[in-house]
Motif scaffolding. Structure first.
Motif: not given
Lengths: 304, 477
Positions: B360-372
C-alpha cells in the motif's frame, strides 16, 4: 612385505598399518575417470587453440590467433563506435548549442568528467570546488567572464593576471586602510566600504585594473560582457586568495600577484591548454576536448 | 445374510486376496505401480492438483497491455497486475517467504503433510505421469506384465508414446516456468525461431529433463531420499496433529476373512489384511505400521480401506484422519488452546501486515536525492550559499510523466534549474540536476534539512507525488 601379506588376494598394495589398515588398488570410479579424460581432452584442445607454450621470446600463438591485446583493441573499437554517433554531432556544434541539447549535454558532461579529472582537478578540485590560490569554478564569480566563449578563451590560451607589489608604494597605514576596506566590501558584497578606503582606492590607481566599481570590470560593454585584466572583484563575497580576511588581503596588497623578484608574491597562473606559441604551437588538449571542458565547467553552476 | 448374499460376499473377499499377493511394502527395489481407485480423497486430490493450472495458464493473462504477472529480470521490474515492484521493494519478498514457510509449518502441525500429499509438484506431476501410464499400459498387473514382456512392436509403440508424452509435459513445465520471466506470446515465437536467450533454452532443457527424470523415474524415491521436508516434518507433528492413521485397536489382530465365518463368530479384528491400502499407496508404504517418513498423507489409503470395509460390511474409518491423542482416548484439544497455533498465527499476521503495508505504500514515483559532495557548497558573489543536488526520479507508472520539482527548507531559498517539468518515460529513471540558493544570513546551522517534492499529473487527472529529505550545507558557524 608382499611375502607375508596377511590379506592375500584382495588386491592390496601390501602396505598394512595397525594390523588391518591397508591400501587397496581399486580403480577410481568410472565417472571420475571420464571426467579426468575429458579434462585432458579439454587441455589438449586449449593448447592447440590458444597461446600456450613459452618457447623462446613469444609463446606459441594458437591456431585461433587470440590474444589479450587484440581483445582489448576490439573492446576499444566497440566503445569508440558507440561514441561515434555522439562525437560526430558534437563536432559541428558550439558549446552553447550542446548545453541547449539535454541528451548531448549529458553525454558531454560524462565524457568531460574524465578530462577534467586528468587535467584540471589537481588545482581546481573535483567538481570545481577550488583550492587555496586556485579559483572555485562552481561559483558565479568570473574574473575573465563566465560565458562559454570566455571560458574557452581561458582554457585554450591560459591566464596570467598581474598586480603590483605595493610594499614600497603605500605606507603601512594606507595598506591597513585598504585591507580593512576590502574586508568590509567582502562582508557586504560591495555595499559598504569605508569612505577613506574608497578614497585611497580611487587615488592610488587601483581603479585602472579593479574598475570604478571595484568589481574588476575595466569597461562594461552594452551587450553585458565586460573588459577586464583579470583583477579580483572586490565588490562581492568571494576572496580570490584564500583564506581571505584582513591579513590575507594585506599580503596581496603588499606583495602583489605574479611579480618577478618579489618574495611572497601571489602565484596565479592558468597554463595554456590549446596551441602554445612558446612551444611551437603544440597543444595539450585538442579543440574538441576543450569544448567539452567548457561545457563541463559552465555547468558547474556558475556559468553565464 | 441370505445364501446368495453370502456367496457374493465370499466372492468379493476371494478376489481381494487373489490380488493381495501382488502388494508388498516399497523398499525402493522396483517401480511402484499404485492402483488407482475412485473415492472422496481422490476427488479432492484432483481439485487441489488443479491449482497448478495457474502455473501453466498464468503467463497468458494480460493487464494494461502487458503480461499481468511478469518477473522482468533484465529490466529489474516485477509486474503483479497493476503493481510494479522494483528491487528496492524487495524486502517484501523475505516476508512472503517467511509467510509461506510458516504456513507450511502451521498446516503440518495441524493436519500433517497436506503440502506433500495434495499440492507438491513432485506428487502432482508423478500423479499425472502415472495417470498417463495407466491410460496407455493399463492396470498395475498389466503394467508389470508389459515391463517383463519381450520386446514387440506393440510394446515399443506404447512405451514410445508414453515417454513422448512425458517429455512433452516436461517441456510445457519448463516453458511455462520461463514464461513467467518473459513475455509469453512473444516467447513462443522466439523460442521456435531460435531467437530466444540462451538462458531460456538452458532453463527449458533443465526443466524438461528434470521433470522427466523426477516424475517419470525417481517418483516416490524423491520424497524418501531427496526432499528435506520429509525429514523435517517429524518435528512439526505432535500428538494433536491429525494424519491418516490406521486404527490399531479396531483392526488388530488383523486376519483374513475365513470361509464360512460370520461377523458374529469372527475372532479377528476389523482389518481383513487385503493390503488394498498398500496397493493404492503412491509411495508404496504400509500405513498400518503407523506414521512414517514415506507417508505423504495423501489419504488415498482411506479411500481404499473405506471401499473394502463397505464390501465386507464393516464400519468405515478403519484408516482415517485422526490424532495420536484421539487413539489414546483423549478429547482433542481445542484449536485455540494450543500454543503452536498462537505462535504460528502471530508470525503469519506479522508477515502479512508487512506485505500489505509494503504494497500500500508503493509510490508511483520514487525520488532519490543525491547531495553534491564536491564541492559541498559554493559561496556566490552576492554572498548567498549554493548547493547542488541530483534528483533521481523513477517512474513506476506505465505512461510518461512530466514531473514538477519543488523544495522547502530554510527561509529565502531559491530553486534553480527546475523551471520546466522533467519528463520521465515509463519505468525509467531520469536524473535532474538542480541548484538551491539560500542567503547566508538565513542559515542557522552548518547543515539544515531541506525537503524535495516531486509531483506529476497522470492522464486521468490523478496527482502522484513523492518526497524526500536531504541536507543543505553551508559554512561552519
Amino acid at each position: 612385505m608382499a611375502e607375508n601379506n596377511p590379506f592375500p588376494g584382495e588386491n592390496n598394495t601390501g602396505h598394512v598399518w595397525d594390523d588391518n589398515l591397508r591400501e587397496l588398488k581399486n580403480p577410481p570410479p568410472r565417472w571420475w575417470m571420464l571426467a579426468f579424460w575429458a579434462s585432458v581432452a579439454f587441455w589438449v584442445g586449449y593448447a592447440i587453440l590458444y597461446p600456450m607454450w613459452p618457447i623462446g621470446q613469444e609463446p606459441t600463438q594458437g591456431v585461433l590467433g587470440w590474444s589479450q591485446m587484440k581483445e582489448y583493441a576490439e573492446g576499444v573499437e566497440q566503445i569508440t563506435a558507440k561514441r561515434a554517433q555522439f562525437e560526430e554531432k558534437l563536432a559541428g556544434m558550439t558549446a552553447d548549442q550542446i548545453i541547449a541539447d539535454p541528451g548531448l549535454k549529458e553525454y558531454t558532461l560524462a565524457s568531460a568528467k574524465v578530462l577534467f579529472g586528468d587535467n584540471c582537478r589537481a588545482c581546481h578540485g573535483s567538481g570545481g570546488a577550488g583550492n587555496p590560490g586556485y579559483p572555485v569554478l562552481a561559483d558565479d564569480d568570473w574574473l575573465y567572464g563566465g560565458t562559454t566563449g570566455k571560458i574557452q578563451e581561458s582554457i585554450a590560451a591560459g591566464r596570467k593576471g598581474v598586480m603590483t607589489a605595493h610594499e614600497k608604494v603605500l605606507s603601512p597605514v594606507e595598506v591597513d586602510t585598504l585591507a580593512n576596506w576590502a574586508v568590509q566590501m567582502n562582508d557586504t558584497a560591495g555595499a559598504g566600504g569605508s569612505p577613506e578606503g574608497w578614497a585611497l582606492f580611487k587615488s592610488k590607481g587601483c581603479t585602472a585594473c579593479h574598475g570604478e566599481k571595484a568589481n574588476g570590470h575595466v569597461v562594461d560593454l552594452p551587450n553585458g560582457d565586460f573588459v577586464s585584466v583579470g583583477a579580483a572583484n572586490l565588490a562581492d563575497g568571494i576572496w580570490r586568495f584564500e583564506p581571505g580576511g584582513f591579513e590575507s588581503a594585506k599580503h596581496t596588497i603588499l606583495y602583489g600577484v605574479n611579480q618577478t623578484n618579489v618574495p611572497g608574491t601571489r602565484d596565479a597562473v592558468m597554463p595554456v591548454w590549446g596551441p602554445d606559441p612558446t612551444r611551437g604551437g603544440v597543444a595539450k588538449l585538442g579543440p574538441e576536448e576543450i569544448k567539452k571542458l567548457v561545457v563541463y565547467v559552465h555547468e558547474f553552476g556558475g556559468g553565464q | 445374510m441370505s445364501m446368495s448374499d453370502t456367496r457374493q460376499h465370499q466372492a468379493a473377499v476371494d478376489a481381494l486376496y487373489d490380488e493381495a499377493e501382488h502388494w508388498h511394502v516399497n523398499t525402493g527395489g522396483e517401480t511402484i505401480h499404485a492402483k488407482r481407485i475412485r473415492g472422496r480423497w481422490r476427488t479432492i486430490k484432483w481439485m487441489t492438483a488443479s491449482v497448478w493450472l495457474i502455473f501453466f495458464l498464468g503467463p497468458y493473462l494480460r493487464w494494461d497491455g502487458r503480461q499481468a504477472v511478469l518477473f522482468d529480470i533484465p529490466n529489474r521490474q516485477y509486474h503483479l497486475f497493476g503493481v510494479t515492484i522494483l528491487p528496492q521493494d524487495f524486502w517484501m519478498l523475505s516476508l512472503l517467504l517467511l509467510f509461506f514457510a510458516i504456513l507450511l509449518a502451521v498446516v503440518t502441525a495441524l493436519v500433517g503433510r497436506v503440502w506433500c500429499g495434495f499440492f507438491c509438484f513432485q506428487t502432482v506431476w508423478t500423479d499425472i505421469f502415472t495417470w498417463i501410464e495407466e491410460w496407455l499400459e493399463g492396470t498395475p498387473p498389466q503394467r508389470r506384465k508389459l515391463d517383463q514382456a519381450p520386446l514387440s512392436r506393440a510394446k515399443v509403440r506404447i512405451k514410445l508414446t508414453k515417454h513422448l508424452l512425458w517429455i512433452l509435459i516436461g517441456f510445457f513445465t519448463g516453458f511455462s516456468f520461463v514464461a513467467w520471466f518473459s513475455d509469453a506470446p512473444a516467447l513462443w515465437g522466439a523460442f521456435f525461431l531460435g531467437q530466444a536467450n540462451s538462458a531460456v533454452y538452458i532453463s527449458v532443457t533443465l526443466f524438461t529433463v528434470g521433470t522427466y527424470i523426477l516424475a517419470g523415474y525417481l517418483r516416490e524415491q524423491t520424497c524418501f531420499w531427496l526432499c528435506p521436508y520429509a525429514r523435517i516434518q517429524g518435528v512439526m507433528l505432535d500428538k494433536t496433529t491429525i494424519v491418516p492413521t490406521y486404527d490399531e485397536r479396531r483392526g488388530e489382530p488383523r486376519g483374513r476373512v475365513k470361509k464360512g465365518e460370520t461377523e458374529a463368530s469372527r475372532t479377528n479384528g476389523d482389518c481383513v489384511d487385503c493390503k488394498q491400502c498398500v496397493a493404492v499407496c503412491p509411495t508404496g508404504i504400509d500405513i498400518r505400521q503407523g506414521q512414517q517418513e514415506g507417508c505423504i498423507t495423501c489419504a488415498l489409503c482411506i479411500d481404499a480401506c473405506d471401499e473394502v470395509m463397505e464390501k465386507v460390511g464393516r464400519p468405515r474409518g478403519l484408516i482415517r484422519y485422526a490424532s495420536l491423542d484421539e487413539f489414546a482416548g483423549q478429547a482433542p484439544k481445542a484449536l485455540l488452546k494450543r500454543p503452536r497455533v498462537w505462535v504460528y498465527a502471530t508470525i503469519l499476521v506479522v508477515a502479512l501486515s508487512g506485505i500489505f503495508y509494503g504494497m500500500s505504500s508503493l509510490d508511483a514515483i520514487d525520488l532519490k536525492v543525491l547531495h553534491e559532495r564536491a564541492p559541498l557548497f559554493v559561496t556566490l558573489s552576492d554572498g548567498s550559499i549554493q548547493n547542488k543536488y541530483t534528483l533521481k526520479m523513477l517512474n513506476k507508472m506505465p505512461e510518461e510523466l512530466a514531473v514538477r520539482i519543488s523544495v522547502s527548507g530554510p527561509e529565502g531559498l531559491k530553486l534553480i534549474g527546475a523551471e520546466a517539468p522533467v519528463v520521465i518515460h515509463a519505468g525509467g529513471v531520469t536524473p535532474a540536476m538542480v541548484f538551491v540558493k539560500v542567503p547566508k544570513r538565513h542559515l542557522k546551522k552548518a547543515q539544515e534539512p531541506i525537503r524535495f517534492r516531486v509531483e506529476a499529473t497522470r492522464p486521468d487527472g490523478l496527482v502522484v507525488e513523492s518526497e524526500r529529505t536531504s541536507v543543505f550545507v553551508g559554512p561552519d558557524r
